[in-house]
Design an enzyme around this catalytic site. Structure first.
Site: not given
Length: 229
Positions: A44, A116
């Protein structure tokens, strides 16, 4: 693990040195304790840095506010999930039986987190330059398509309310259903006497959808009616 390594090389352009790392990136907590969650946390941040840098370079004349709008539209869980689908992640997900039966393989939450996590795994093995190249390849069409900075529906609704001297928009969760790994939220958006509801796989997603629905309704009501001939 060879199958995972072959797929990662074909899909991401990186041959894993440690295929187990990528198996973990594809593993939901319903399947094993060693799940994608830590790699998702890392990925992320990698995506955020690469995207911010990319937008800063691509739109040199735009103010911070417009860059933020673009950024927020490009790194949502729904967008990450669609990138994962386009890559063919779904058949490689490692899910527990209950999670699979509950539809986790098509959950934006799960697929977005896995995407992610894969970025985090690539970053760990190959570094930022390789991760940057991967993000720019996978998100290229999405960045190039938007010539104007997108307006987030919640911001647009708030601006409409202010311009029309209406109350500040309010949001309330009407319902929450589904298992923990694949929840469904129903949220109501309210501006004065007007309201609209929508669903999403997260509270934020449902709020965004409800704001868009209410704004469309308010704009339709405010639009002048065509005169009859």
């Amino acid at each position: 693990m060879t199958a995972t390594a072959d797929w990662v090389e074909a899909a991401l352009g990186h041959r894993p040195r440690d295929p187990a790392r990528f198996d973990r990136a594809l593993t939901h907590s319903s399947r094993a304790t060693a799940s994608y969650e830590r790699l998702e946390f890392l990925g992320d941040r990698v995506l955020g840095l690469v995207m911010a840098e990319w937008l800063y370079e691509t739109f040199p004349d735009e103010p911070e506010g417009n860059l933020s709008k673009r950024f927020n539209a490009l790194v949502t869980g729904a967008v990450c999930a669609q990138v994962a689908r386009d890559l063919g992640v779904v058949p490689h997900l490692r899910l527990g039986k209950q999670a699979r039966d509950d539809g986790a393989s098509d959950s934006d939450n799960v697929l977005g987190d896995v995407m992610e996590a894969l970025l985090g795994a690539v970053y760990q093995e190959a570094g930022l330059d390789v991760a940057r190249t991967l993000v720019r390849r996978l998100w290229a069409d999405r960045v190039a398509t938007d010539t104007r900075a997108p307006q987030h529906p919640k911001s647009a609704l708030q601006e409409w309310a202010a311009a029309n001297r209406r109350a500040v928009p309010a949001y309330a969760i009407v319902d929450r259903s589904g298992p923990g790994h694949a929840p469904r939220f129903t949220v109501k958006a309210v501006v004065g006497p007007d309201e609209a509801s929508a669903q999403g796989t997260s509270k934020q997603e449902a709020e965004t959808a409800a704001a868009a629905a209410l704004l469309a309704m308010l704009e339709a009501k405010a639009a002048p009616k065509k005169r009859r001939r």
